[in-house]
Design a protein around this motif. Structure first.
Motif, PDB file in Angstrom:
ATOM      1  N   GLN A 238       0.658  -1.208   0.152  1.00 58.42           N
ATOM      2  CA  GLN A 238       0.007  -0.063  -0.045  1.00 58.42           C
ATOM      3  C   GLN A 238       0.910   1.282   0.031  1.00 58.42           C
ATOM      4  O   GLN A 238       1.096   1.668   1.031  1.00 58.42           O
ATOM      5  N   PRO A 239       1.437   1.630  -1.237  1.00 60.50           N
ATOM      6  CA  PRO A 239       2.222   2.938  -1.330  1.00 60.50           C
ATOM      7  C   PRO A 239       1.925   4.154  -0.673  1.00 60.50           C
ATOM      8  O   PRO A 239       2.564   4.921  -0.119  1.00 60.50           O
ATOM      9  N   ASP A 240       0.473   4.303  -0.432  1.00 58.57           N
ATOM     10  CA  ASP A 240       0.077   5.695   0.400  1.00 58.57           C
ATOM     11  C   ASP A 240      -0.155   5.524   1.761  1.00 58.57           C
ATOM     12  O   ASP A 240      -0.841   6.323   2.153  1.00 58.57           O
ATOM     13  N   TYR A 241       0.514   4.357   2.375  1.00 58.29           N
ATOM     14  CA  TYR A 241       0.292   4.186   3.730  1.00 58.29           C
ATOM     15  C   TYR A 241       1.087   5.224   4.610  1.00 58.29           C
ATOM     16  O   TYR A 241       2.317   5.009   4.935  1.00 58.29           O
ATOM     17  N   ALA A 242       0.477   6.360   4.854  1.00 58.76           N
ATOM     18  CA  ALA A 242       1.236   7.631   5.546  1.00 58.76           C
ATOM     19  C   ALA A 242       1.805   7.225   6.852  1.00 58.76           C
ATOM     20  O   ALA A 242       3.005   7.562   7.177  1.00 58.76           O
ATOM     21  N   ASP A 243       1.072   6.209   7.606  1.00 61.96           N
ATOM     22  CA  ASP A 243       1.800   6.082   8.948  1.00 61.96           C
ATOM     23  C   ASP A 243       2.997   5.073   8.824  1.00 61.96           C
ATOM     24  O   ASP A 243       3.772   5.206   9.725  1.00 61.96           O
ATOM     25  N   ALA A 244       3.109   4.416   7.663  1.00 62.69           N
ATOM     26  CA  ALA A 244       4.413   3.595   7.588  1.00 62.69           C
ATOM     27  C   ALA A 244       5.357   4.432   7.569  1.00 62.69           C
ATOM     28  O   ALA A 244       6.394   4.107   8.093  1.00 62.69           O
ATOM     29  N   HIS A 245       5.142   5.465   6.416  1.00 65.04           N
ATOM     30  CA  HIS A 245       6.373   6.359   6.428  1.00 65.04           C
ATOM     31  C   HIS A 245       6.853   6.953   7.757  1.00 65.04           C
ATOM     32  O   HIS A 245       7.895   7.296   8.015  1.00 65.04           O
ATOM     33  N   TYR A 246       5.843   7.594   8.398  1.00 70.66           N
ATOM     34  CA  TYR A 246       5.964   8.385   9.665  1.00 70.66           C
ATOM     35  C   TYR A 246       6.829   7.368  10.688  1.00 70.66           C
ATOM     36  O   TYR A 246       7.960   7.764  11.056  1.00 70.66           O
ATOM     37  N   ALA A 261      15.604   8.650   6.933  1.00 69.92           N
ATOM     38  CA  ALA A 261      14.482   9.582   7.867  1.00 69.92           C
ATOM     39  C   ALA A 261      13.762  10.633   7.169  1.00 69.92           C
ATOM     40  O   ALA A 261      12.675  10.934   7.134  1.00 69.92           O
ATOM     41  N   ALA A 262      14.631  11.627   6.643  1.00 68.13           N
ATOM     42  CA  ALA A 262      14.221  12.774   5.690  1.00 68.13           C
ATOM     43  C   ALA A 262      13.179  12.396   4.783  1.00 68.13           C
ATOM     44  O   ALA A 262      12.372  12.932   4.439  1.00 68.13           O
ATOM     45  N   LYS A 263      13.675  11.098   3.846  1.00 71.26           N
ATOM     46  CA  LYS A 263      12.877  10.895   2.800  1.00 71.26           C
ATOM     47  C   LYS A 263      11.539  10.450   3.306  1.00 71.26           C
ATOM     48  O   LYS A 263      10.479  10.958   2.513  1.00 71.26           O
ATOM     49  N   HIS A 264      11.299   9.664   4.256  1.00 70.17           N
ATOM     50  CA  HIS A 264      10.210   9.136   4.727  1.00 70.17           C
ATOM     51  C   HIS A 264       9.185  10.261   5.435  1.00 70.17           C
ATOM     52  O   HIS A 264       8.066  10.366   5.360  1.00 70.17           O
ATOM     53  N   TRP A 265      10.083  11.341   6.124  1.00 72.54           N
ATOM     54  CA  TRP A 265       9.201  12.441   6.579  1.00 72.54           C
ATOM     55  C   TRP A 265       8.435  13.154   5.275  1.00 72.54           C
ATOM     56  O   TRP A 265       7.433  13.522   5.555  1.00 72.54           O
ATOM     57  N   GLN A 266       9.433  13.268   4.343  1.00 73.41           N
ATOM     58  CA  GLN A 266       8.720  14.006   3.173  1.00 73.41           C
ATOM     59  C   GLN A 266       7.506  13.440   2.483  1.00 73.41           C
ATOM     60  O   GLN A 266       6.600  14.024   2.200  1.00 73.41           O
ATOM     61  N   THR A 292      21.692  16.368   5.098  1.00 70.24           N
ATOM     62  CA  THR A 292      21.225  15.198   4.172  1.00 70.24           C
ATOM     63  C   THR A 292      21.466  15.758   2.677  1.00 70.24           C
ATOM     64  O   THR A 292      20.977  15.219   1.758  1.00 70.24           O
ATOM     65  N   GLN A 293      22.514  16.567   2.638  1.00 70.65           N
ATOM     66  CA  GLN A 293      22.841  17.084   1.334  1.00 70.65           C
ATOM     67  C   GLN A 293      21.690  17.617   0.411  1.00 70.65           C
ATOM     68  O   GLN A 293      21.788  17.301  -0.842  1.00 70.65           O
ATOM     69  N   GLY A 294      20.820  18.301   0.951  1.00 69.33           N
ATOM     70  CA  GLY A 294      19.932  18.874   0.288  1.00 69.33           C
ATOM     71  C   GLY A 294      18.601  17.869   0.373  1.00 69.33           C
ATOM     72  O   GLY A 294      17.465  18.303  -0.156  1.00 69.33           O
ATOM     73  N   GLY A 295      18.719  16.984   0.978  1.00 66.59           N
ATOM     74  CA  GLY A 295      17.523  15.806   1.045  1.00 66.59           C
ATOM     75  C   GLY A 295      17.057  15.388  -0.294  1.00 66.59           C
ATOM     76  O   GLY A 295      15.953  15.035  -0.584  1.00 66.59           O
ATOM     77  N   ARG A 296      17.793  15.310  -1.515  1.00 62.97           N
ATOM     78  CA  ARG A 296      17.564  14.987  -2.847  1.00 62.97           C
ATOM     79  C   ARG A 296      17.775  13.486  -3.262  1.00 62.97           C
ATOM     80  O   ARG A 296      17.413  12.972  -4.170  1.00 62.97           O
ATOM     81  N   GLU A 297      18.782  12.698  -2.520  1.00 60.53           N
ATOM     82  CA  GLU A 297      19.033  11.584  -2.971  1.00 60.53           C
ATOM     83  C   GLU A 297      18.079  10.558  -2.733  1.00 60.53           C
ATOM     84  O   GLU A 297      17.119  10.689  -2.017  1.00 60.53           O
ATOM     85  N   ASN A 298      18.066   9.488  -3.470  1.00 61.95           N
ATOM     86  CA  ASN A 298      17.131   8.406  -3.716  1.00 61.95           C
ATOM     87  C   ASN A 298      17.199   7.670  -2.617  1.00 61.95           C
ATOM     88  O   ASN A 298      18.464   7.260  -2.036  1.00 61.95           O
ATOM     89  N   ASP A 299      16.394   7.054  -1.972  1.00 61.72           N
ATOM     90  CA  ASP A 299      16.206   6.189  -0.602  1.00 61.72           C
ATOM     91  C   ASP A 299      15.910   4.636  -1.436  1.00 61.72           C
ATOM     92  O   ASP A 299      14.865   4.276  -1.593  1.00 61.72           O
ATOM     93  N   ASN A 300      17.128   4.210  -1.729  1.00 60.54           N
ATOM     94  CA  ASN A 300      17.035   2.853  -2.367  1.00 60.54           C
ATOM     95  C   ASN A 300      16.401   1.734  -1.528  1.00 60.54           C
ATOM     96  O   ASN A 300      15.855   0.917  -1.886  1.00 60.54           O
ATOM     97  N   ALA A 301      16.720   1.860  -0.304  1.00 61.67           N
ATOM     98  CA  ALA A 301      16.217   0.853   0.658  1.00 61.67           C
ATOM     99  C   ALA A 301      15.158   1.341   1.375  1.00 61.67           C
ATOM    100  O   ALA A 301      14.298   0.206   2.032  1.00 61.67           O
ATOM    101  N   GLY A 302      14.543   2.255   1.404  1.00 57.34           N
ATOM    102  CA  GLY A 302      13.388   2.821   1.941  1.00 57.34           C
ATOM    103  C   GLY A 302      11.923   2.940   1.202  1.00 57.34           C
ATOM    104  O   GLY A 302      11.046   2.973   1.528  1.00 57.34           O
TER     105      GLY A 302
END
Length: 302
Positions: A238-246, A261-266, A292-302
């Protein structure tokens, strides 16, 4: 062959997601007279559609399935819903059904050799006890009773007893396992909660809520790798599972992984920017982004 009794628990889109069934396949079932979908689907509808889906995946032609189901209803007294009341399978392009005295070809009624020693529990309409469809309906009643008791603020044990009654009738009722687990979790009974969530996933491996809640238990027990695994699994389902990102953001922060962490907060803020928790997400993101170097990197594992 008609719509199964429905409790109205699932929308059409939810059924498609749960069963991973395409809309054109569902319409094909309806067009070929294999199934008449109700406005809202219940658990019994899911069971019947799962059988049809399996037969079609095994390349049994739709016309043969339809004729086989009609034939079974004619040949076997008391069988009105073959998809629910019988153990239906395929051998090549032939539809077969298990009976107490052996295996039968559904279309012709010809008895076949059956090399399996163990009779499936799904043939219960022909054994002692209640027919499968009746047991499933009663299990649904007890599940709904448990929900009502929780909503009314009844004692947890009353709700748990209702869910246990549902499981006695249908041990595969993943929703009942999840609700017992959640009540146990709230009472601090983490081991019991974990057992029940895992039982739910044994019955329904693609249950996003069960993965998410099991992640909560693992996080509580400081088993962070397992928690991350289950949160991420919930998101895959469920890609839109907001609580899982939180929760992933919190776990990655605890592990010192500011980038993920920053990726999932975004992602959380993208999905749920107006919740009471959004303020916390923004605060945490404000702290993390500079590192996070601008927070623009891809989160390959998350």
């Amino acid at each position: 062959m008609g719509a199964a009794p429905s409790s109205g628990a699932y929308s059409r889109s939810q059924v498609r997601r749960i069963l991973k069934i395409r809309e054109n396949r569902l319409r094909s079932f309806e067009r070929n007279g294999l199934y008449k979908s109700p406005p809202k689907f219940g658990f019994l509808d899911l069971l019947a559609l799962r059988v049809l889906q399996r037969l079609r995946q095994e390349r049994v032609p739709a016309k043969r399935i339809r004729n086989s189901l009609l034939s079974l209803s004619r040949m076997l007294p008391g069988i009105e819903r073959p998809l629910l009341q019988l153990k239906i399978a395929s051998e090549g392009r032939r539809v077969t059904v298990k009976l107490p005295n052996g295996k039968m070809e559904a279309l012709t009624g010809q008895m076949l050799l059956d090399f399996e020693a163990q009779q499936s529990a799904e043939t219960l309409p022909y054994t002692a006890g209640k027919p499968l469809a009746v047991r499933l309906q009663e299990a649904e009643y007890w599940f709904r009773r448990g929900l009502d008791l929780e909503e009314q603020g009844a004692d947890d044990n009353e709700a748990i007893e209702a869910y246990q009654n549902a499981l006695a009738l249908n041990p595969e009722a993943a929703g009942s396992w999840v609700n017992i687990a959640t009540l146990s979790y709230r009472r601090g009974e983490l081991e019991q909660a974990e057992r029940c969530y895992r039982q739910a996933l044994s019955s329904s491996p693609d249950y996003p809520l069960a993965h998410f809640n099991l992640g909560n238990v693992c996080e509580e027990l400081a088993r962070f790798d397992e928690a991350i695994h289950h949160y991420q699994h919930a998101l895959r389902l469920q890609p839109d599972y907001a609580d899982a990102h939180y929760n992933l953001a919190l776990v990655f922060e605890r592990r010192g992984d500011a980038m993920r962490a920053a990726k999932h907060w975004q992602e959380y803020l993208r999905l749920d920017s107006s919740s009471p928790w959004a303020r916390i997400a923004r605060q945490q993101l404000k702290v993390l982004l500079p590192v996070t170097q601008g927070g623009r990197e891809n989160d390959n594992a998350g």
